[in-house]
Design a protein around this motif. Structure first.
Motif, PDB file in Angstrom:
ATOM      1  N   ARG A  15      35.402  40.157  39.614  1.00  0.00           N
ATOM      2  CA  ARG A  15      36.640  41.187  39.662  1.00  0.00           C
ATOM      3  C   ARG A  15      36.217  42.046  40.373  1.00  0.00           C
ATOM      4  NH1 ARG A  15      36.619  46.188  37.430  1.00  0.00           N
ATOM      5  NH2 ARG A  15      35.009  46.108  36.782  1.00  0.00           N
ATOM      6  N   GLU A  16      37.615  42.380  41.907  1.00  0.00           N
ATOM      7  CA  GLU A  16      37.078  43.645  42.726  1.00  0.00           C
ATOM      8  C   GLU A  16      36.366  43.560  43.395  1.00  0.00           C
ATOM      9  OE1 GLU A  16      37.363  47.076  41.097  1.00  0.00           O
ATOM     10  OE2 GLU A  16      39.707  46.847  40.019  1.00  0.00           O
ATOM     11  N   ASN A  17      36.053  41.424  43.910  1.00  0.00           N
ATOM     12  CA  ASN A  17      34.672  41.693  45.038  1.00  0.00           C
ATOM     13  C   ASN A  17      33.497  41.682  44.048  1.00  0.00           C
ATOM     14  OD1 ASN A  17      34.732  39.818  46.958  1.00  0.00           O
ATOM     15  ND2 ASN A  17      33.824  41.503  48.753  1.00  0.00           N
ATOM     16  N   LEU A  18      33.392  41.983  43.150  1.00  0.00           N
ATOM     17  CA  LEU A  18      31.836  41.888  41.996  1.00  0.00           C
ATOM     18  C   LEU A  18      31.786  40.807  41.367  1.00  0.00           C
ATOM     19  CD1 LEU A  18      32.753  45.739  41.265  1.00  0.00           C
ATOM     20  CD2 LEU A  18      31.243  45.190  43.186  1.00  0.00           C
TER      21      LEU A  18
END
Length: 149
Positions: A15-18
């Motif tokens: 999610r959100e590059n995490l």
């Protein structure tokens, strides 16, 4: 390009590059019997240099048995279209990736490995072992729960 994070876990998501990981660092599987599904997820973070942006890349994941037999293959392609403007000149772009391996069946107890390659170059090996589930010890205070009907 490098695989900066690679681990087997109970579950993972991006999610959100995490990369979000639940129960990470699995090195032993205890199925009730074999053959059995692995019931794990492979969580990766791929570090991409700005010179590797804008062109296609091939990801290969192989599950290899103790005898060298290929148990499962996952193949995919990815491309980072462009480096974000806020990326520093010496900074790597991190690409979190989740590969479900829950349905991969291990045929027997023993040692296995997950081999991770990008563009035909080996980057990481994750060894793991499938072992017989230990019996509960009598008189040690260990309790085994039974499902409710």
């Amino acid at each position: 390009m490098d695989v900066s994070t690679a681990l087997l876990c109970d579950a993972a998501s991006v999610r959100e590059n995490l990369l979000f990981v639940l129960g990470g660092g699995i090195t032993r599987l205890f199925p009730p019997s074999v053959p059995a599904p692995m019931n794990v997820t492979l969580a990766l973070t791929i570090s991409v240099h700005r010179q590797e942006v804008g062109r296609p890349h091939e990801l290969a994941v192989d599950v290899i048995g103790e005898d060298g037999q290929n148990i499962a293959q996952v193949r995919g392609a990815f491309q980072v279209p462009e480096a974000p403007s806020e990326l520093g000149i010496h900074e790597l772009l991190l690409l979190p990736t989740v590969i479900p391996l829950a349905g991969v069946v291990v045929p027997a107890h023993g040692w296995y490995s997950i081999e991770i390659s990008i563009d035909g170059h080996h980057h990481r090996t994750l060894p793991f072992r499938v072992v017989e589930r230990p019996a509960p010890q009598v008189g040690t205070g260990e309790v085994q729960a039974a499902p409710l009907d």
